[in-house]
Design an enzyme around this catalytic site. Structure first.
Site, PDB file in Angstrom:
ATOM      1  N   ARG A 194       0.958  -0.970   0.179  1.00  0.00           N
ATOM      2  CA  ARG A 194       0.112  -0.012   0.016  1.00  0.00           C
ATOM      3  C   ARG A 194       0.848   1.304  -0.034  1.00  0.00           C
ATOM      4  O   ARG A 194       1.620   1.369   0.910  1.00  0.00           O
ATOM      5  CB  ARG A 194      -0.819  -0.093   1.239  1.00  0.00           C
TER       6      ARG A 194
ATOM      7  N   HIS B  78      -7.698   0.951  -6.141  1.00  0.00           N
ATOM      8  CA  HIS B  78      -7.675  -0.050  -4.994  1.00  0.00           C
ATOM      9  C   HIS B  78      -8.280  -1.296  -5.485  1.00  0.00           C
ATOM     10  O   HIS B  78      -9.351  -1.869  -5.134  1.00  0.00           O
ATOM     11  CB  HIS B  78      -8.694   0.591  -3.893  1.00  0.00           C
TER      12      HIS B  78
ATOM     13  N   GLN C  16     -10.138  -4.118  -3.279  1.00  0.00           N
ATOM     14  CA  GLN C  16     -11.448  -3.662  -2.700  1.00  0.00           C
ATOM     15  C   GLN C  16     -12.223  -3.783  -3.866  1.00  0.00           C
ATOM     16  O   GLN C  16     -13.417  -4.247  -3.656  1.00  0.00           O
ATOM     17  CB  GLN C  16     -11.396  -2.216  -2.370  1.00  0.00           C
TER      18      GLN C  16
ATOM     19  N   ASP D 185     -17.308   6.810  -0.972  1.00  0.00           N
ATOM     20  CA  ASP D 185     -16.015   6.529  -0.416  1.00  0.00           C
ATOM     21  C   ASP D 185     -15.883   8.081   0.402  1.00  0.00           C
ATOM     22  O   ASP D 185     -16.313   8.999   0.012  1.00  0.00           O
ATOM     23  CB  ASP D 185     -15.132   6.296  -1.348  1.00  0.00           C
TER      24      ASP D 185
ATOM     25  N   CYS E 200     -16.058   1.155   1.102  1.00  0.00           N
ATOM     26  CA  CYS E 200     -14.770   0.586   1.340  1.00  0.00           C
ATOM     27  C   CYS E 200     -14.621   0.617   2.894  1.00  0.00           C
ATOM     28  O   CYS E 200     -13.610  -0.077   3.583  1.00  0.00           O
ATOM     29  CB  CYS E 200     -13.843   0.960   0.353  1.00  0.00           C
TER      30      CYS E 200
ATOM     31  N   ARG F 155     -12.877  -8.755   1.610  1.00  0.00           N
ATOM     32  CA  ARG F 155     -11.543  -8.663   1.344  1.00  0.00           C
ATOM     33  C   ARG F 155     -10.464  -9.920   1.646  1.00  0.00           C
ATOM     34  O   ARG F 155      -9.896 -10.271   0.917  1.00  0.00           O
ATOM     35  CB  ARG F 155     -11.041  -7.519   2.319  1.00  0.00           C
TER      36      ARG F 155
HETATM   37  N1  NVA Z   1     -10.049   6.585  -1.037  1.00  0.00           N
HETATM   38  C1  NVA Z   1      -9.618   6.178   0.127  1.00  0.00           C
HETATM   39  C2  NVA Z   1      -9.836   4.670   0.228  1.00  0.00           C
HETATM   40  C3  NVA Z   1      -9.813   4.063   1.658  1.00  0.00           C
HETATM   41  C4  NVA Z   1      -9.905   2.542   1.725  1.00  0.00           C
HETATM   42  C5  NVA Z   1      -8.419   6.477   0.592  1.00  0.00           C
HETATM   43  O1  NVA Z   1      -7.599   6.271  -0.455  1.00  0.00           O
HETATM   44  O2  NVA Z   1      -8.232   6.896   1.830  1.00  0.00           O
END
Ligand code: NVA
Length: 314
Positions: free
Chosen positions: A101, A128, A131, A231, A271, A299
């Site tokens: 990540r 992502h 997800q 989101d 998410c 997930r």
């Molecule tokens: N768009 C959000 C997703 C979190 C899982 C972020 O990048 O923080």
């Protein structure tokens, strides 16, 4: 050839179908995959905060007979203390796969280019994809399962409302197109998806029988869909812009009025983490339509299926 899961469309429609089907099998029999028996190590590296991703990868790798080597990216200083390429060469010689990540998609792709093992995108600023798969499997569970053949969710529809330029919007466009879905993004004019990703999603959709569209009217985006997703308006790394990032999105809040425009049986996806009263109201998040906890659990199952797929292909 080493296979990776850097972008949602690293899997073809047939491969995505296979991974989603396997995820549903592993959900029924958690210990059915021994793909990492040894135990083989999988490096799971975080340059940004995490809860679901760390828990689900660590749990999943252990359930597959492997060893989850969870690394704090701030200690490793990838790209700062040591170049991405040097880190890839060091880790790649020791572990079976790398889950990362981080911020820049280009860094993740460099890791994949140099490491001799599968690299999985556990979220970048741009995408992502893990997800995305969890959300697809959740939609399938609520809309009659996966298609018998062809793209996994052919003909199903999903609307995403909120920040159309963030990683989740991009992932819905690509993953949904691969799955043959009708994907609609409802977002303000200033937060459009990246043109390159939209064009790629359109191209994939032409081949899969799906469709993608971007709307500035949130009701038009949501009308009649099987699933509505949102989101946060402030993604990780954007915290210093939190104040400016509220007003443009208010019209796109997922509340009961907006949800009423979707199919009466529509499910609600998020998410997480969710900010109640911002991108989603508490009543919608806690409603019967909301499947966010199931989505979070999924997930685990999809990531195991992805790991098994990549390790098997390598
Ligand atoms: N768009 C959000 C997703 C979190 C899982 C972020 O990048 O923080």
């Amino acid at each position: 050839m080493t296979r990776h899961f850097r972008t949602d469309d690293d899997l073809t429609s047939a491969e995505q179908h296979r991974v989603l089907s396997r995820a549903l099998e592993l959900k029924v029999d958690r210990f059915a995959s021994t793909a990492l028996a040894g135990p083989e190590s999988v490096a799971v590296i975080f340059d940004k905060p995490t809860l679901r991703t760390q828990v689900s990868f660590a749990t999943g790798i252990a359930e597959m007979g492997g060893y989850p080597l969870v690394l704090d990216g701030r200690l490793a200083g990838i790209g700062r203390r040591e170049s991405v390429a040097d880190v890839a060469r060091v880790i790649g010689r020791q572990v079976r796969a790398i889950v990362w990540r981080t911020f820049a998609q280009a860094d993740l792709e460099e890791m994949a280019d140099v490491a001799q093992v599968p690299v999985i995108n556990a979220l970048t600023d741009q995408l992502h994809p893990c997800q995305g798969l969890a959300d697809l499997v959740t939609v399938a569970e609520h809309t009659g399962g996966l298609a018998a053949d062809g793209p996994a969710l052919a003909g199903r529809s999903l609307a995403y409302v909120g920040d159309g330029s963030n990683n989740m919007a991009h992932t819905y466009l690509l993953a949904g197109a691969v799955a043959g879905m009708d994907v609609r993004i409802g977002t303000p004019p200033a937060f459009q998806p990246e043109a390159r990703i939209l064009a790629r999603a359109e191209q994939i959709a032409r081949g899969s029988g799906g469709s993608v569209s971007v709307h500035t009217d949130p009701v038009a985006a949501v009308r009649g869909v099987d699933a509505v997703a949102t989101d946060t308006w402030v993604s990780m790394g954007q915290e210093d812009q939190a104040d400016q990032r509220e007003a443009p999105f208010r019209r796109y809040q997922l509340n009961a009025d907006l949800l009423a425009a979707a199919s009466p049986s529509a499910i609600v996806l998020h998410c997480l983490p969710a900010y109640r009263g911002k991108e989603i109201t508490a009543d919608v998040l806690e409603s019967e339509a909301s499947v966010v906890w199931q989505e979070a659990e999924n997930r685990l199952h999809v990531q195991k299926a992805v790991l098994e797929f990549l390790v098997g292909e390598a």
